[in-house]
Design a protein around this motif. Sequence first.
Motif, mmCIF file in Angstrom:
data_model
loop_
_atom_site.group_PDB
_atom_site.id
_atom_site.type_symbol
_atom_site.label_atom_id
_atom_site.label_comp_id
_atom_site.label_asym_id
_atom_site.label_seq_id
_atom_site.Cartn_x
_atom_site.Cartn_y
_atom_site.Cartn_z
ATOM 1 N N ASP A 1 27.789 42.903 34.142
ATOM 2 C CA ASP A 1 28.817 41.550 34.579
ATOM 3 C C ASP A 1 29.747 41.073 33.591
ATOM 4 O O ASP A 1 30.821 40.595 34.080
ATOM 5 C CB ASP A 1 27.791 40.817 35.483
ATOM 6 C CG ASP A 1 26.504 40.311 34.694
ATOM 7 O OD1 ASP A 1 26.391 40.702 33.462
ATOM 8 O OD2 ASP A 1 25.804 39.777 35.228
ATOM 9 N N LEU A 2 29.216 40.758 32.580
ATOM 10 C CA LEU A 2 29.929 40.196 31.468
ATOM 11 C C LEU A 2 30.946 41.165 31.013
ATOM 12 O O LEU A 2 32.224 40.590 30.760
ATOM 13 C CB LEU A 2 29.100 39.891 30.248
ATOM 14 C CG LEU A 2 29.824 39.341 29.259
ATOM 15 C CD1 LEU A 2 30.625 37.858 29.481
ATOM 16 C CD2 LEU A 2 28.902 38.836 27.899
ATOM 17 N N TYR A 3 30.807 42.323 30.844
ATOM 18 C CA TYR A 3 31.861 43.489 30.606
ATOM 19 C C TYR A 3 32.860 43.543 31.738
ATOM 20 O O TYR A 3 34.188 43.571 31.275
ATOM 21 C CB TYR A 3 31.198 44.957 30.631
ATOM 22 C CG TYR A 3 32.144 46.080 30.349
ATOM 23 C CD1 TYR A 3 32.721 46.177 29.212
ATOM 24 C CD2 TYR A 3 32.117 47.038 31.559
ATOM 25 C CE1 TYR A 3 33.754 47.249 29.222
ATOM 26 C CE2 TYR A 3 33.316 47.884 31.178
ATOM 27 C CZ TYR A 3 33.848 48.186 30.409
ATOM 28 O OH TYR A 3 34.816 49.280 29.984
ATOM 29 N N TYR A 4 32.414 43.459 32.901
ATOM 30 C CA TYR A 4 33.536 43.158 33.904
ATOM 31 C C TYR A 4 34.304 41.946 33.826
ATOM 32 O O TYR A 4 35.657 42.088 34.316
ATOM 33 C CB TYR A 4 32.553 43.262 35.318
ATOM 34 C CG TYR A 4 33.765 43.189 36.671
ATOM 35 C CD1 TYR A 4 34.424 44.348 36.756
ATOM 36 C CD2 TYR A 4 33.467 42.181 37.417
ATOM 37 C CE1 TYR A 4 35.102 44.046 38.167
ATOM 38 C CE2 TYR A 4 34.051 42.023 38.637
ATOM 39 C CZ TYR A 4 34.908 42.964 38.950
ATOM 40 O OH TYR A 4 35.584 43.108 40.056
ATOM 41 N N ARG A 5 33.834 40.987 33.487
ATOM 42 C CA ARG A 5 34.533 39.666 33.529
ATOM 43 C C ARG A 5 35.442 39.562 32.200
ATOM 44 O O ARG A 5 36.474 38.997 32.317
ATOM 45 C CB ARG A 5 33.378 38.383 33.269
ATOM 46 C CG ARG A 5 34.206 37.141 33.658
ATOM 47 C CD ARG A 5 34.298 37.145 35.254
ATOM 48 N NE ARG A 5 35.090 35.705 35.434
ATOM 49 C CZ ARG A 5 36.518 35.592 35.169
ATOM 50 N NH1 ARG A 5 37.309 36.456 34.545
ATOM 51 N NH2 ARG A 5 37.002 34.196 35.341
ATOM 52 N N ILE A 6 35.006 39.833 30.994
ATOM 53 C CA ILE A 6 35.978 39.816 29.811
ATOM 54 C C ILE A 6 36.900 41.219 29.770
ATOM 55 O O ILE A 6 37.870 40.874 29.011
ATOM 56 C CB ILE A 6 35.269 39.858 28.677
ATOM 57 C CG1 ILE A 6 34.291 41.012 28.251
ATOM 58 C CG2 ILE A 6 34.077 38.798 28.497
ATOM 59 C CD1 ILE A 6 33.791 41.260 26.984
ATOM 60 N N ASN A 7 36.708 42.315 30.571
ATOM 61 C CA ASN A 7 37.491 43.498 30.449
ATOM 62 C C ASN A 7 38.408 43.488 31.710
ATOM 63 O O ASN A 7 38.386 44.380 32.293
ATOM 64 C CB ASN A 7 36.601 44.506 30.371
ATOM 65 C CG ASN A 7 37.427 45.827 29.943
ATOM 66 O OD1 ASN A 7 38.461 45.622 29.336
ATOM 67 N ND2 ASN A 7 37.032 47.135 30.283
ATOM 68 N N VAL A 8 38.863 42.227 32.315
ATOM 69 C CA VAL A 8 39.853 42.378 33.117
ATOM 70 C C VAL A 8 41.009 43.080 33.021
ATOM 71 O O VAL A 8 41.495 44.081 33.633
ATOM 72 C CB VAL A 8 40.339 40.804 33.429
ATOM 73 C CG1 VAL A 8 41.552 40.903 34.352
ATOM 74 C CG2 VAL A 8 39.179 39.975 33.852
ATOM 75 N N ILE A 9 41.530 43.029 31.753
ATOM 76 C CA ILE A 9 42.761 44.077 31.144
ATOM 77 C C ILE A 9 42.247 44.453 29.681
ATOM 78 O O ILE A 9 41.942 43.669 29.016
ATOM 79 C CB ILE A 9 44.025 42.996 31.212
ATOM 80 C CG1 ILE A 9 44.379 42.660 32.541
ATOM 81 C CG2 ILE A 9 45.077 43.843 30.374
ATOM 82 C CD1 ILE A 9 45.721 41.525 32.457
#
Length: 476
Positions: free
Chosen positions: A294-302
């Motif tokens: 979930d953190l990966y998904y959040r910081i890896n928006v772009i």
Amino acid sequence: MVPARNALIVDDERDIRELLVLTLGRMGIRVDTAPDVASAKNLLARPSNKYDLCLTDMRLPDGSGMDLIKHLSSHHPETPVAMITAYGNVEAAVDALKFGAFDFVSKPVDLSVLRRLVEHALKLNEERRSNGTASAKLIGDCPAMAELRGKIGKLARSQAPVYISGESGTGKELVARLIHEQGPRAAGPFVPINCGAIPTELMESEFFGHKKGAFTGAHTDKEGLFQAASGGTLFLDEVAELPLHMQVKLLRVIQEKRVRPVGGQAELPIDVRILSATHKNLAELVANNTFRHDLYYRINVIELPVPPLRDRREDIPKLSEAILARLAEEMGDESPAKLSTEAIDALNNYSFPGNVRELENTLERAMALCEDGRITPSDLHLPQGEHTPGAQPYSPRVTGMMPAMPALSNGNGNGNGSAMVNGNGNEGLPEYIEQLEREAIEKALLECRYNKTKAAAQLGITFRALRYKLKKLGID
């Protein structure tokens, strides 16, 4: 005279439209409103309407706010657009950022958050008009660098979290600084954090601050790095080094835009843009359950990949010239050293596993060794043979090459005893052990590319112990 500023509000709730009109009106902004997508597109199509900002709700009677964001990105890319989402709808906010929104605000709308968002949006147009020259720091004319500069310019206009990927030494922090400098937060602070350099037990206090008396040694209130970056950009370098418990806390802070200092009772609002980077493969870490998905998904928006030096070899001569000029300036030398044709060929034929950082170290060493200001291949001391991406060449930041290990002796010269002496027979046990420690630490730092967290793990000691030994041994 300050030019009139205009905004477009798109929301099917009349009360929300009136609240936003009142709030923006007090900021000196003229506002048009629309209750649906079709009405908004009609207003945008009028030549007389030039908007400095658009705020749109997610759910609209005749479509989605996402449709309007896509329309603005395609037909009015100069107009910043922000999404109004339901509280806690992180997925919608992330999708909006991916499709071109520069930020989002949750319902019920916090007016202080809204005002900051509007101020950042208005700064975007000012930045475009000034057309800053910060990208000139990215040296290189190859297609990969031209593409990187273009992406930096686009991402600077957004408030979306950006994950900067690339090998060690490629210049990920420089890219993060350029995104900051070319965006509306340029006047605010740029705060870089090396997530692998902060002891685990101090991490929460360093990130979020603490209140007086929160723990032993907390004699006064302390502001955290999130608060220090208020109004600007927080750069989380080596984010893969965060322990799992901090990943949970970081995720909540990013989602809620609030922090609670250690020992504090109240949460404090924060206003920062998050950029992150690591040389590791985050997707693999997620698959191995060492980094939260979930953190990966959040910081890896772009994701913004930075190319390695071996993929832009045509830039090496120009990069080298700029590095030598900078080194000469730092040393007060008006005549920078010059590379011979043979030296340039040698650099072009080397793989540079350490990328630009290794090139800088190589040239700094060559500059010190060359004669008459002319660098030859022998001055470069490039390693011979093929290098793997994990290898790290000798760096001048470590004092000297490692000496040969002294012999062990039992006094009879057979090398099997417990007494230890050097070649001249007068070195005691403490000095010998200290020398062994120095050699082992320097070797680990080289192999781990100066990542102290990795070096400590390789040596089998804690980060704190390594830091103590570096200070004790005088290793920079």
